[in-house]
Design a protein around this motif. Structure first.
Motif, PDB file in Angstrom:
ATOM      1  N   LEU A   1      32.698 -14.280  22.099  1.00 34.96           N
ATOM      2  CA  LEU A   1      32.962 -15.664  22.496  1.00 34.96           C
ATOM      3  C   LEU A   1      33.110 -15.777  24.014  1.00 34.96           C
ATOM      4  CD1 LEU A   1      35.492 -16.672  19.668  1.00 34.96           C
ATOM      5  CD2 LEU A   1      33.080 -17.269  19.843  1.00 34.96           C
TER       6      LEU A   1
ATOM      7  N   SER B   1      25.434 -12.527  20.982  1.00 29.16           N
ATOM      8  CA  SER B   1      26.070 -13.806  20.680  1.00 29.16           C
ATOM      9  C   SER B   1      27.038 -13.628  19.513  1.00 29.16           C
ATOM     10  CB  SER B   1      25.020 -14.849  20.342  1.00 29.16           C
ATOM     11  OG  SER B   1      24.363 -14.464  19.164  1.00 29.16           O
ATOM     12  N   ALA B   2      28.005 -14.546  19.438  1.00 23.36           N
ATOM     13  CA  ALA B   2      29.104 -14.395  18.482  1.00 23.36           C
ATOM     14  C   ALA B   2      28.613 -14.223  17.052  1.00 23.36           C
ATOM     15  CB  ALA B   2      30.040 -15.591  18.588  1.00 23.36           C
ATOM     16  N   HIS B   3      27.578 -14.976  16.656  1.00 24.77           N
ATOM     17  CA  HIS B   3      27.205 -14.874  15.248  1.00 24.77           C
ATOM     18  C   HIS B   3      26.503 -13.557  14.940  1.00 24.77           C
ATOM     19  CE1 HIS B   3      23.362 -16.749  16.565  1.00 24.77           C
ATOM     20  NE2 HIS B   3      22.850 -16.060  15.573  1.00 24.77           N
TER      21      HIS B   3
ATOM     22  N   ALA C   1      29.301 -11.046  14.481  1.00 19.44           N
ATOM     23  CA  ALA C   1      29.892 -11.224  13.155  1.00 19.44           C
ATOM     24  C   ALA C   1      29.007 -10.597  12.084  1.00 19.44           C
ATOM     25  CB  ALA C   1      30.106 -12.708  12.878  1.00 19.44           C
ATOM     26  N   ARG C   2      27.692 -10.779  12.238  1.00 21.90           N
ATOM     27  CA  ARG C   2      26.770 -10.236  11.247  1.00 21.90           C
ATOM     28  C   ARG C   2      26.810  -8.715  11.187  1.00 21.90           C
ATOM     29  NH1 ARG C   2      22.010 -13.912  10.084  1.00 21.90           N
ATOM     30  NH2 ARG C   2      23.096 -15.893  10.140  1.00 21.90           N
TER      31      ARG C   2
ATOM     32  N   ARG D   1      37.041 -11.861  12.370  1.00 16.43           N
ATOM     33  CA  ARG D   1      38.310 -12.113  13.034  1.00 16.43           C
ATOM     34  C   ARG D   1      39.045 -13.290  12.425  1.00 16.43           C
ATOM     35  NH1 ARG D   1      38.162 -14.282  18.965  1.00 16.43           N
ATOM     36  NH2 ARG D   1      40.316 -14.621  18.364  1.00 16.43           N
TER      37      ARG D   1
ATOM     38  N   THR E   1      32.035 -19.835   2.840  1.00 16.70           N
ATOM     39  CA  THR E   1      31.483 -20.034   4.177  1.00 16.70           C
ATOM     40  C   THR E   1      31.590 -18.738   4.976  1.00 16.70           C
ATOM     41  OG1 THR E   1      32.292 -22.281   4.037  1.00 16.70           O
ATOM     42  CG2 THR E   1      31.519 -21.565   6.172  1.00 16.70           C
ATOM     43  N   GLY E   2      32.674 -18.009   4.764  1.00 17.95           N
ATOM     44  CA  GLY E   2      32.825 -16.714   5.425  1.00 17.95           C
ATOM     45  C   GLY E   2      31.740 -15.732   5.019  1.00 17.95           C
TER      46      GLY E   2
ATOM     47  N   HIS F   1      28.674 -16.452   4.638  1.00 18.93           N
ATOM     48  CA  HIS F   1      27.384 -17.024   5.055  1.00 18.93           C
ATOM     49  C   HIS F   1      26.325 -15.960   5.354  1.00 18.93           C
ATOM     50  CE1 HIS F   1      24.781 -20.029   7.035  1.00 18.93           C
ATOM     51  NE2 HIS F   1      24.490 -19.035   7.848  1.00 18.93           N
ATOM     52  N   ALA F   2      26.693 -14.991   6.198  1.00 19.88           N
ATOM     53  CA  ALA F   2      25.697 -14.023   6.659  1.00 19.88           C
ATOM     54  C   ALA F   2      25.231 -13.097   5.529  1.00 19.88           C
ATOM     55  CB  ALA F   2      26.266 -13.196   7.807  1.00 19.88           C
TER      56      ALA F   2
ATOM     57  N   ILE G   1      24.833 -14.157   2.282  1.00 21.63           N
ATOM     58  CA  ILE G   1      24.110 -14.887   1.246  1.00 21.63           C
ATOM     59  C   ILE G   1      22.639 -14.983   1.635  1.00 21.63           C
ATOM     60  CG2 ILE G   1      23.944 -17.076  -0.001  1.00 21.63           C
ATOM     61  CD1 ILE G   1      26.888 -17.485   0.453  1.00 21.63           C
TER      62      ILE G   1
ATOM     63  N   MET H   1      34.080 -11.700   4.702  1.00 25.28           N
ATOM     64  CA  MET H   1      32.866 -11.286   5.413  1.00 25.28           C
ATOM     65  C   MET H   1      32.543  -9.820   5.155  1.00 25.28           C
ATOM     66  SD  MET H   1      33.815 -13.274   8.948  1.00 25.28           S
ATOM     67  CE  MET H   1      32.411 -12.819   9.949  1.00 25.28           C
TER      68      MET H   1
END
Lengths: 360, 255
Positions: B52, B70-72, B75-76, B81, B100-101, B103-104, B106, B167
């Protein structure tokens, strides 16, 4: 989305797939069948004028659902909706005039043109938010309307483009009753597609972006890609509505796509209730019928004829007043009223919902 | 096995240096506490790791340099966090927040979603089951279908914690998970943190102000003050370090 309200007795699921269904209980199925039957009978009892109103409502509903996806769910404000409707209508009109293209070509073509425009005019959303984004989408409106106007004058259709009634095989869609069912199916398809998107990964990503972009990003959601996707899908749907509008009227001209039309669509989703597809539909009904109700009311006044010239002014004013009233007294819109009424009957004889949320 | 390695992390906002030369490494299944007075830069470290904030220096995740991602994408890769105030999606239910958590993880595309094809349905069901396991883990069963906005703050923080866990991360960054929790909720949280460490083997970087909790649970402490690393080591040793005491209480000029 299935209602989140508690039921009086219990309803118990035994699989996760059950929770994904759009309609879960027999009561919901019965309600749907009754509603569809009513919609099916309506054209055979309605006058030609009432049929026209219903068709207008269906067209508006597609546009409102599309805008609801973009603004009510993904949180991206747009004032370019009239421009997109114009783009769809002109795509159909131009393809018909220049190439004699058929209905089943022009409608998908409008969808593609809408998607492309959505992709381009979604780009500012990667940097801008709220009002600034809204102003940038205004550019879309003016560009499309300008290009449409240029086409009309250059090709000598300065009064507008006439489109023949669409023909599928040997079948011509001209009768209002047929139009009613065609537009109803398109509206139903738009609704179903939206419901499906919203109950899966994309819908959740949009909701996440609307409530907190940074957090969405930190959860692994590609924020720019999903914003653009929202613009693409919403614009594509809107352009199809525009093409249908052109066919339905049999006539495409820039005058029909004023900025006021964009405002009307924004009003539909606000009056209907932000963040609800039912709200988009209720809003479309309300905003489409309001001018006719006002006209009717004015006609009842004594000396009605002397007011006839002021009807347009009345319309604009009433529109503003209704918007203000909703924003102040019912920020959840028509759908908020609907839910309260529903709750009242579901909970009767009790008044309060049980604490802790009850069933899904 | 080193999961995350931070080397000479420096962060500047204009003329303000928030972090200067912070370095540490976290191992698998290690509970690594990051402590320091307010404004020391603890949350900034997490923000740099999760992409971030743009920090200078290198951040390596399992040997792969992730600084500048990048942040996403971070996360992937498996770095999840939580946030100080929960920062949940208030209009969603607990289960939807957790989905939603995921997401990556699915694997469906919007075209298939439009028609809610069988593959989409199967995928949704599979992930709903995975979410249910997490709900079990953090004991939120009775709230699974409650809108998060209607939950008390302490429960919301646990939901935020569960969302990060959903996640299925390799590293969990916890930003003051215990802030605002009452004693019971803190005990629950401590239990969840220990279970994550022992049962799931996830490395955790844990920002915490409750020194008792840190002393009891953490494997290792890293102390920051004014954006610099002060010391690093096991809790008993670090908490007795005069420099750490000075950082928290201030040193008396004379002695």
């Amino acid at each position: 989305m299935s209602s989140r309200e508690p039921r009086a007795s219990g309803y118990f699921r035994s699989s996760y797939a059950q929770g994904l269904r759009l309609l879960e209980t027999r009561t919901q199925w019965t309600a749907l069948v009754l509603f569809l039957t009513a919609l099916g009978i309506f054209p055979f009892t309605a006058t030609s004028f009432q049929l026209d109103l219903a068709c207008q409502v269906f067209l508006a509903a597609i546009g409102a659902i599309a805008l609801m996806l973009l603004t009510g769910y993904a949180g991206q404000v747009s004032l370019g909706h009239a421009g997109l409707i114009a783009a769809g209508a002109f795509t159909a009109g131009i393809l018909f005039k220049e190439f004699g293209a058929k209905f089943w070509i022009t409608i998908p073509a409008a969808a593609v043109v809408g998607a492309l425009i959505g992709l381009i005019f979604g780009l500012p959303s990667l940097r801008l938010r709220g009002l600034y984004l809204a102003v940038s989408t205004l550019a879309l409106h003016f560009i499309v309307v300008y290009l449409g106007g240029e086409y009309e004058t250059k090709r000598g259709f300065s009064t507008g483009i006439l489109i023949d009634a669409p023909r599928v095989g040997d079948f011509i869609i001209r009768d209002r009753k047929i139009w009613y069912f065609v537009l109803l199916s398109f509206a139903a398809a738009a609704l179903l597609i939206s419901l499906n998107l919203l109950r899966s990964r994309t819908g959740r990503a949009w909701a996440a972006i609307r409530s907190h972009e940074t957090i969405a990003e930190a959860l692994g959601i590609g924020v720019p890609a999903h914003k653009l996707l929202a613009f693409v899908i919403s614009s594509s749907m809107t352009a199809v509505a525009g093409a249908l509008f052109g066919y339905y009227r049999g006539f495409v001209s820039v005058e029909a796509f004023s900025l006021f039309l964009s405002i009307q669509y924004v009003a539909m989703i606000i009056i209907g209730g932000m963040g609800s597809l039912l709200g988009a539909i209720l809003g479309a009904v309300f905003v489409t019928l309001l001018p006719y109700v006002i006209e009717y009311a004015v006609a009842q006044l004594p000396n009605a004829r002397s007011y006839a010239g002021m009807l347009a002014a009345f319309n604009y004013a009433a529109f503003g007043v209704v918007m203000i009233l909703f924003l102040i007294f019912e920020p959840q819109g028509l759908v908020g009223i609907w839910r309260r009424v529903q709750n009242y009957f579901l909970l009767w004889p009790f008044k309060q919902k049980p604490l802790g949320g009850g069933r899904k | 096995m080193v999961e995350l390695e931070i080397e000479k992390l420096t962060l500047r906002f204009g003329g303000l240096t928030v972090l200067s030369g912070v370095s540490f490494a976290v191992e698998k299944a290690e509970l690594f506490a990051l402590i320091g007075p307010n404004g020391a830069g603890k949350t900034s470290v997490l923000n740099c790791v999760s992409g971030l904030y743009p920090g200078e220096g290198t951040i390596r995740f399992r040997g792969q340099n992730i600084s500048g991602l990048s942040a996403h994408n971070v996360a992937r890769l498996g770095i999840a966090r939580t946030f100080q105030h929960g920062e949940l999606f208030p209009h969603m239910t607990v289960a939807e927040n957790l989905l939603t958590g995921r997401h990556a993880r699915i694997r469906t595309n919007p075209l298939k979603e439009m028609f809610f094809s069988d593959s989409v349905r199967r995928e949704e069901v599979a992930h709903r089951e995975a979410v249910e396991k997490i709900i079990d883990f953090v004991e939120l069963e009775r709230y699974r279908n409650t809108q998060v906005a209607n939950l008390p703050f302490g429960t919301q923080k646990i939901v935020g914690f569960a969302r990060a866990l959903a996640m299925e991360p390799a590293i969990l960054l916890l930003d003051e998970p215990s802030a605002g929790l009452n004693r019971d909720e803190r005990e629950d949280l401590a239990r969840f943190i220990l279970r994550i460490k022992h049962e799931l083997g996830i490395a955790m970087i844990w920002i915490e102000h409750d020194m008792q909790m840190v002393a009891d649970l953490a494997d290792r402490l890293h102390v920051l003050e004014y954006g610099r690393s002060v010391t690093d080591g096991p809790p008993q040793q670090v908490l007795k370090d005069p420099r750490v005491i000075a950082a928290y209480l201030g040193s008396s000029g004379g002695s």
